[in-house]
Design a protein around this motif. Structure first.
Motif, PDB file in Angstrom:
ATOM      1  N   LEU A 123     -45.367  24.685 -41.636  1.00  0.00           N
ATOM      2  CA  LEU A 123     -46.135  24.526 -40.409  1.00  0.00           C
ATOM      3  C   LEU A 123     -46.125  25.886 -39.728  1.00  0.00           C
ATOM      4  N   LYS A 131     -44.753  19.080 -31.547  1.00  0.00           N
ATOM      5  CA  LYS A 131     -45.059  18.823 -32.957  1.00  0.00           C
ATOM      6  C   LYS A 131     -44.160  19.666 -33.860  1.00  0.00           C
ATOM      7  N   ARG A 135     -41.250  18.441 -36.520  1.00  0.00           N
ATOM      8  CA  ARG A 135     -41.191  18.847 -37.928  1.00  0.00           C
ATOM      9  C   ARG A 135     -39.782  19.330 -38.277  1.00  0.00           C
ATOM     10  N   GLY A 140     -38.237  19.876 -41.858  1.00  0.00           N
ATOM     11  CA  GLY A 140     -39.344  20.714 -42.295  1.00  0.00           C
ATOM     12  C   GLY A 140     -39.132  22.194 -42.007  1.00  0.00           C
TER      13      GLY A 140
END
Length: 312
Positions: A123, A131, A135, A140
């Motif tokens: 990302l 957001k 993640r 992430g």
């Protein structure tokens, strides 16, 4: 080479980053302050890598130059080779005439023209938001190109003036799997000049986090600021890479560095050792993690309407 009564100069002297397999074209000048006019001379040039590989060479006959004049004395033109990784090359120039020898040199960096890869597991953001934090909580990988909402100070390639509290005095590049793939000598030389113009190093003075930068900017000792242009954190099971360099795609070095940056962040080498808890990160950024909406359950095993009534 650059401080004397007479010197050799080059056009577009600040443009040191080159695309591989392109044309190299530079005008050469002499600023002549000898005792009398400069006679007809020979100008020899050599473009060479640090390991001795010759990329081009040539010789130019120059005309006379009057005393106290700066004149164009020739043009260097050559086709740069195709390369699969970035290389450094130095242009050596010597002007020779009876009783005269002037020398100068300039460093250049040659970068391959790379095509962006699809890193579906990354990302990439220009500012941390809910957001991005979400993640990270899911394990992430997030790459922040910029600094927001972390505190930063805009900088340039120009070094600070000695004795003044403002400005910066040096840069330091740590040995790292990412920077090892980019040509440098431990500091940000001319290949970083476009990337440092308008760059935003994150300020760590008021951050409750370990200062362990990959690229550090050293401030004046009169106003010490802990500044990181490139650093990484492990946030829970997630990984965060922050880069405050100006990665303008039109600059060969910046385009290549961005390619390496994302390639590293998607690789197994991306293994931050500095840990920041999610709680600490939310405190630092003053952001809240969005709560995923609960989805209605449509496959319940128990149907209350089909049950026997309870005995009273």
């Amino acid at each position: 080479n650059f401080n004397g009564p007479s010197i050799l100069m080059i056009g577009r002297h600040q443009e040191r980053n080159l695309f591989a397999a392109s044309r190299f074209n530079r005008k050469l000048f002499v600023s002549w302050f000898g005792d009398e006019r400069l006679p007809v001379a020979w100008l020899d040039w050599l473009l060479q890598t640090p390991d001795g590989r010759t990329l081009g060479r040539g010789q130019i006959q120059t005309g006379q130059v009057l005393q106290g004049k700066s004149e164009r004395i020739g043009t260097i033109e050559l086709a740069l080779p195709a390369v699969d990784k970035a290389i450094k090359a130095t242009l050596h120039v010597t002007l020779s005439a009876p009783g005269v020898e002037l020398k100068n040199r300039w460093n250049y960096w040659i970068f391959p023209q790379v095509k962006p890869k699809d890193h579906g597991n990354l990302l990439v953001v220009d500012g941390l938001d809910a957001k991005a934090l979400q993640r990270l909580t899911q394990g992430g990988r997030v790459v922040l190109l910029g600094h927001k909402p972390l505190a930063a100070t805009k900088m340039s390639f120009q070094i600070g003036i000695a004795g003044r509290p403002g400005g910066n005095l040096a840069t330091l590049i740590e040995k790292h799997p990412l920077t090892d793939r980019f040509p440098h000598d431990g500091f940000c030389d001319w290949q970083f000049a476009p990337m440092l113009e308008g760059a935003v190093p994150v300020q760590f003075n008021n951050l409750d986090a370990r200062f362990d930068p990959i690229i550090e900017v050293a401030s004046s000792y009169k106003r010490i600021r802990k500044q990181a242009l490139l650093f990484q954190w492990r946030v829970g099971n997630g990984r965060l890479l922050v880069c405050g360099l100006n990665l303008d795609k039109t600059d060969p070095a910046a385009a290549y560095f961005r390619y390496l940056l994302l390639d590293y962040a998607a690789s197994n080498d991306f293994d931050p050792q500095t840990k920041v808890s999610l709680k600490e990160l939310t405190k630092i950024t003053k952001l809240k993690i969005s709560t995923p909406q609960q989805q209605p359950e449509t496959d319940k095993a128990l149907d209350p309407s089909g049950q026997l009534p309870k005995k009273k």
